[in-house]
Design a protein around this motif. Structure first.
Motif, short mmCIF file in Angstrom:
data_model
loop_
_atom_site.label_atom_id
_atom_site.label_comp_id
_atom_site.label_asym_id
_atom_site.label_seq_id
_atom_site.Cartn_x
_atom_site.Cartn_y
_atom_site.Cartn_z
N GLY A 133 0.67 -1.26 0.06
CA GLY A 133 -0.02 -0.04 -0.05
C GLY A 133 0.88 1.24 -0.10
N TRP A 377 -8.14 -1.63 1.94
CA TRP A 377 -7.64 -2.95 2.65
C TRP A 377 -8.80 -3.93 2.83
N LEU A 385 -3.12 -4.08 10.31
CA LEU A 385 -2.04 -3.68 9.45
C LEU A 385 -0.79 -3.68 10.17
N LEU A 394 -3.82 -5.64 0.95
CA LEU A 394 -4.19 -4.70 0.14
C LEU A 394 -5.02 -5.04 -1.07
#
Length: 405
Positions: A133, A377, A385, A394
């Motif tokens: 990401g 996400w 995360l 992602l």
């Protein structure tokens, strides 16, 4: 008014300070126009007559700002897996460096590589970051250590931004190590790095920030101060590799020059932390290097909290001490090794990382007027995360409002 894109049916971790944890908005919507966020808020507050050329329904997924990796050495030739083996057999970082390994051993491979070879290798490493990401990445020079090679590295870094689907901020790191040909003429190399290479790179528009490595095995505070004075004369901001192996006063030096950040900072003192807080210098935490070097002294996290020092988290992707191409892994390590909270870690890879690059007005939070760099996400909570290692999270990313292929 017609907008370029509308994102609906999402949950937003805006990372704007204050209010809900993670700056979260449940059942959010985002309007995008001309590459920027024109509006973000609860979907129920959208005007009924909004028109958008493209509407993306995100099915309840979380969105965050695109992640920002604010400290990398992404452009270099080859690797140093042999030194990894040496360290595992007991050699220290200092011993390897003093024996001619470390940074200097990457110089020959970088000098010998063509621009296309360097670009291809850098894009391979970048792929790991973009899968996590990342939409903005800082890239340093510092493995060329002569005019031709330093400029080559910086040109390649700019090309990474043009073809890699990310924003790139470049840092000139000429004071990274003394090249072999100047071992007997250290002062001459410092003169060349400051008075010849930096102005040439600046004139070509290749430098966004000036960096240096301030340690007994690298460059002294006096040498770094000379570089920073030159940067100031050229109108360039500065940052510093500081207090990684010892407390050499690097944090205070960074504060004195109003640096964007002081990076590593494992051995920064309470006084150094206070100086950073007073000057608004970001502490960039690099848990990948800390882990790979098997260091025992973590950064003074509590002192940074007490002194109001913003803490960023970055990969430090490099061939020797942090061959890490995953910013999400570094978020996990920052929590486990340094005891950051998941919210602090995510702020460190968004809001605070943007500040460490001087880009907080453009990226790092989801807010009206900011660039529409957005990560989507497949998670149930933003804490994931920092929780997962190796699980693909992602769903997609947008750069300036457009889906990144």
């Amino acid at each position: 008014m017609t907008y370029d894109r509308l994102l609906i049916d999402c949950r937003a971790a805006t990372m704007v300070e204050g209010g809900a944890p993670y700056g979260s908005i449940d059942k959010a919507a985002v309007l995008i126009r001309d590459g920027e966020i024109a509006w973000i808020g609860p979907q129920a507050d959208l005007p009924v007559d909004v028109k958008a050329r493209q509407t993306d329904r995100l099915d309840g997924r979380w969105i965050t700002p695109g992640l920002v990796d604010c400290h990398t050495h992404l452009v270099f030739g080859g690797n140093r897996a042999d030194e990894f083996e040496m360290r595992l057999k007991g050699a220290t970082y200092e011993e390897i460096a003093r024996a001619g390994g470390g940074i200097v051993s990457s110089v020959n491979r970088t000098r010998g590589a063509s621009p296309q070879e360097l670009l291809d290798q850098a894009l391979g490493r970048l792929a790991g970051l973009t899968r996590d990401g990342v939409t903005t990445v800082e890239i340093k020079s510092g493995y060329g250590l002569d005019r031709e090679s330093e400029l080559k590295m910086l040109r390649v870094a700019r090309e990474v931004g043009r073809v890699g689907g990310v924003r790139v901020s470049t840092s000139y790191l000429g004071l990274h190590a003394v090249p072999a040909e100047h071992k007997a003429s250290r002062e001459l190399y410092v003169d060349i790095a400051i008075d010849e290479i930096l102005p040439a790179a600046c004139a070509e528009g290749l430098v966004d920030v000036v960096d240096a490595y301030c340690e007994p095995i690298a460059f002294s505070a006096e040498e770094v101060a000379r570089l920073f004075e030159k940067a100031r004369a050229l109108g360039l901001p500065v940052k510093l590799h500081a207090d990684q192996l010892s407390d050499g006063g690097g944090a205070a030096l960074a504060a004195r020059y109003g640096a964007l950040s002081a990076d590593h900072v494992e051995h920064t003192s309470e006084a150094g932390a206070r100086a950073m807080g007073d000057a608004g210098v970001v502490a960039v935490l690099l848990p990948g290097a800390f882990t790979m070097l098997r260091e025992k002294t973590p950064p003074p996290i509590e002192a940074f909290r007490r002194c109001g020092v913003a803490m960023a988290v970055a990969s430090d992707c490099n061939p020797g001490t942090s061959p890490v191409a995953s910013l999400q892994t570094c978020l996990t390590l920052a929590c486990v090794q340094f005891r950051l909270t998941p919210e602090e870690a995510l702020a460190g890879a968004t809001r605070h990382a943007a500040k460490a690059l001087g880009l907080q007005d453009r990226i790092g939070t989801l807010a009206a007027g900011k660039a529409a760099d957005i990560a989507v996400w497949n998670i149930e909570t933003p804490a994931e995360l920092s929780y997962w290692i190796g699980k693909p999270l992602l769903d997609r990313a947008y750069l300036a409002g457009e889906p990144r292929v």
